[in-house]
Design a protein around this motif. Structure first.
Motif, short mmCIF file in Angstrom:
data_model
loop_
_atom_site.label_atom_id
_atom_site.label_comp_id
_atom_site.label_asym_id
_atom_site.label_seq_id
_atom_site.Cartn_x
_atom_site.Cartn_y
_atom_site.Cartn_z
N LEU A 199 27.40 11.84 -33.04
CA LEU A 199 28.01 11.30 -34.19
C LEU A 199 28.88 9.95 -33.83
O LEU A 199 28.72 9.09 -34.62
CB LEU A 199 29.01 12.19 -35.06
CG LEU A 199 27.97 13.12 -36.12
CD1 LEU A 199 28.93 14.30 -36.69
CD2 LEU A 199 27.40 12.35 -37.19
N HIS A 200 29.75 10.34 -32.95
CA HIS A 200 30.75 9.11 -32.69
C HIS A 200 29.84 8.02 -32.00
O HIS A 200 30.13 6.83 -32.64
CB HIS A 200 31.55 9.62 -31.24
CG HIS A 200 32.21 8.70 -30.54
ND1 HIS A 200 33.55 8.45 -30.95
CD2 HIS A 200 31.74 7.69 -29.76
CE1 HIS A 200 33.95 7.43 -30.23
NE2 HIS A 200 32.99 7.19 -29.41
N GLU A 201 28.71 8.12 -31.35
CA GLU A 201 28.04 7.12 -30.91
C GLU A 201 27.22 6.49 -32.15
O GLU A 201 27.06 5.24 -32.09
CB GLU A 201 26.69 7.45 -29.95
CG GLU A 201 27.54 8.21 -28.62
CD GLU A 201 28.58 7.55 -27.98
OE1 GLU A 201 28.97 6.42 -28.29
OE2 GLU A 201 29.25 8.05 -27.22
N VAL A 202 26.58 7.25 -33.05
CA VAL A 202 26.25 6.75 -34.44
C VAL A 202 27.29 5.74 -35.00
O VAL A 202 27.06 4.70 -35.59
CB VAL A 202 25.67 7.96 -35.36
CG1 VAL A 202 25.10 7.04 -36.74
CG2 VAL A 202 24.42 8.51 -34.63
N GLY A 203 28.36 6.41 -34.98
CA GLY A 203 29.67 5.58 -35.50
C GLY A 203 29.57 3.92 -34.77
O GLY A 203 29.91 3.09 -35.58
N HIS A 204 29.58 3.98 -33.59
CA HIS A 204 29.45 2.73 -33.02
C HIS A 204 28.44 1.95 -33.41
O HIS A 204 28.30 0.53 -33.68
CB HIS A 204 29.17 2.78 -31.37
CG HIS A 204 30.50 3.03 -30.74
ND1 HIS A 204 31.72 2.37 -30.98
CD2 HIS A 204 30.87 4.08 -29.76
CE1 HIS A 204 32.64 2.87 -29.99
NE2 HIS A 204 32.17 4.05 -29.56
N HIS A 205 27.15 2.64 -33.50
CA HIS A 205 26.03 1.90 -34.17
C HIS A 205 26.15 1.12 -35.68
O HIS A 205 25.70 0.12 -35.82
CB HIS A 205 24.78 2.73 -34.04
CG HIS A 205 23.48 2.27 -34.39
ND1 HIS A 205 22.86 1.11 -33.53
CD2 HIS A 205 22.70 2.42 -35.52
CE1 HIS A 205 21.72 0.98 -34.38
NE2 HIS A 205 21.46 1.52 -35.62
N VAL A 219 28.48 -1.37 -23.01
CA VAL A 219 28.45 -0.04 -23.03
C VAL A 219 29.60 0.54 -23.26
O VAL A 219 30.83 0.40 -22.89
CB VAL A 219 28.11 0.76 -21.41
CG1 VAL A 219 28.02 1.97 -21.26
CG2 VAL A 219 26.84 -0.14 -20.86
N HIS A 220 29.70 1.54 -24.49
CA HIS A 220 30.84 2.11 -24.77
C HIS A 220 30.74 3.72 -24.07
O HIS A 220 29.83 4.30 -24.46
CB HIS A 220 30.88 2.30 -26.30
CG HIS A 220 31.08 1.12 -27.06
ND1 HIS A 220 32.29 0.62 -27.64
CD2 HIS A 220 30.20 0.06 -27.45
CE1 HIS A 220 32.35 -0.43 -28.05
NE2 HIS A 220 30.96 -0.83 -28.16
N PHE A 221 31.62 3.79 -23.18
CA PHE A 221 31.67 5.09 -22.54
C PHE A 221 32.66 6.12 -23.31
O PHE A 221 33.53 5.67 -23.94
CB PHE A 221 32.29 5.10 -21.32
CG PHE A 221 31.24 4.33 -20.27
CD1 PHE A 221 30.20 5.12 -19.54
CD2 PHE A 221 31.53 3.05 -19.88
CE1 PHE A 221 29.44 4.38 -18.49
CE2 PHE A 221 30.64 2.51 -18.87
CZ PHE A 221 29.47 3.34 -18.45
N PHE A 222 32.19 7.33 -23.69
CA PHE A 222 33.04 8.27 -24.25
C PHE A 222 33.43 9.32 -23.29
O PHE A 222 32.67 10.10 -22.95
CB PHE A 222 32.05 8.83 -25.45
CG PHE A 222 32.97 10.10 -26.04
CD1 PHE A 222 34.14 10.59 -25.76
CD2 PHE A 222 32.46 10.58 -27.22
CE1 PHE A 222 34.99 11.49 -26.52
CE2 PHE A 222 33.15 11.45 -28.07
CZ PHE A 222 34.38 12.00 -27.75
N ALA A 280 37.07 0.04 -32.51
CA ALA A 280 35.68 0.49 -32.30
C ALA A 280 35.67 2.01 -32.11
O ALA A 280 34.78 2.74 -32.82
CB ALA A 280 35.05 -0.32 -31.65
N GLU A 281 36.43 2.27 -31.07
CA GLU A 281 36.48 3.78 -31.00
C GLU A 281 37.05 4.66 -32.07
O GLU A 281 36.84 5.72 -32.32
CB GLU A 281 37.39 4.13 -29.62
CG GLU A 281 36.84 3.23 -28.24
CD GLU A 281 35.37 3.69 -27.96
OE1 GLU A 281 34.84 4.86 -28.43
OE2 GLU A 281 34.79 2.91 -27.36
N LEU A 282 38.13 4.06 -32.71
CA LEU A 282 38.98 4.64 -33.87
C LEU A 282 37.77 5.07 -34.89
O LEU A 282 37.63 6.06 -35.50
CB LEU A 282 40.13 4.00 -34.03
CG LEU A 282 40.93 4.88 -35.41
CD1 LEU A 282 41.56 6.17 -34.58
CD2 LEU A 282 42.11 4.05 -35.91
#
Ligand code: ZN
Length: 270
Positions: A145-151, A165-168, A181-183
């Motif tokens: 879900l977090h990565e979908v948030g970035h998308h 690349v956004h690393f979590f 973006a992360e928030l």
């Protein structure tokens, strides 16, 4: 079929390359991951309302929620359930993103929860989401879900493209509070777990509404409500299911997403 297998192999190669670079590119964060109590202390003290005000304007928040609601019609009205890896793959297909789910264990492998790669990276035709399935299934779903948030942020709001690349990194939530973006991505995870009717029930009663200075602190009563909720909805129990070495990272996550949800309610009445 051959083309599909080729494409799958290509994605696996891209994921393997990024995984091999993770240690170098996130060295500071992995060092912090080894001392999880530092981040936990920062989160407990942190004023979430201030971070929201600074990093996630109301109009952007509304646009992202609308985007998620198109995808998940009950978003912010009902809890978003946990998805199996196959379920996540189906969802990725709807979003038209490449998807890879595999365990990344190794010595420091668990530090990584997943990553989002935008389509400008190297030879990718579409964005790519990777999730580390060595984590608890609720963490895997939340990472997705977090990565979908970035998308969604890059589709709806634009931008983001300068970070290929956004690393979590697990437990690294204090830095998410400083990065818009992360928030934004974390806010979507938080709403998924605590839709508005539940957020109102948990956070409006268990928190000290009138006392602004104290409202940023999670009370013990609120934390037990949060734990009860996670157990009831996801069958998730921090102390029973999470290995000792990961406990503090997961506790940070529990507190982070709860405080974030409370702040959304308090600041934006969402
Ligand atoms: Zn992220």
């Amino acid at each position: 079929m051959a083309a599909q297998a080729n494409s799958q192999l290509h994605i696996e190669n891209v994921v393997a390359r990024i995984l091999s670079e993770t240690q170098d590119k996130t060295a500071d964060k992995i060092a912090a991951w080894k001392k999880p109590s530092d981040d936990l202390r920062r989160l407990l003290r942190h004023d979430y309302v201030r971070s929201l005000r600074k990093n996630l304007p109301y109009q952007e928040l509304k646009a992202l929620i609308a985007g998620f609601s198109n995808l998940l019609p009950g978003f912010n009205r009902e809890v978003v359930g946990m998805y199996s890896t196959n379920g996540l793959a189906e969802w990725a297909a709807v979003l038209d993103v490449h998807f890879n789910a595999a365990p990344n264990e190794g010595e420091e492998g668990l530090a990584l929860r997943g990553f989002y790669v935008n389509r400008k990276e190297g030879t990718l035709k579409r964005p790519l989401i990777y999730v580390n399935t060595a984590h608890h299934p609720l963490a895997v779903s939340s990472t997705f879900l977090h990565e979908v948030g970035h998308h969604m942020s890059s589709e709806i709001l634009g931008g983001n493209e300068h970070t290929p690349v956004h690393f979590f990194i697990d437990g690294d939530y204090a830095s998410h509070l400083e990065e818009p973006a992360e928030l934004a991505a974390d806010v979507m995870v938080s709403i998924a777990g605590y839709p508005e009717p539940i957020a109102r029930k948990i956070f409006a009663t268990a928190w000290e509404w009138g006392l602004v200075a104290r409202a940023k602190d999670l009370t013990e009563a609120a934390l037990s409500e949060v734990r009860r909720h996670l157990k009831k909805v996801y069958g998730f129990d921090l102390t029973e299911q999470i290995p000792a070495a990961q406990m503090l990272h997961y506790l940070s996550g529990t507190i982070h997403f709860a405080k974030l949800r409370w702040a959304l309610l308090s600041e934006y009445d969402i």
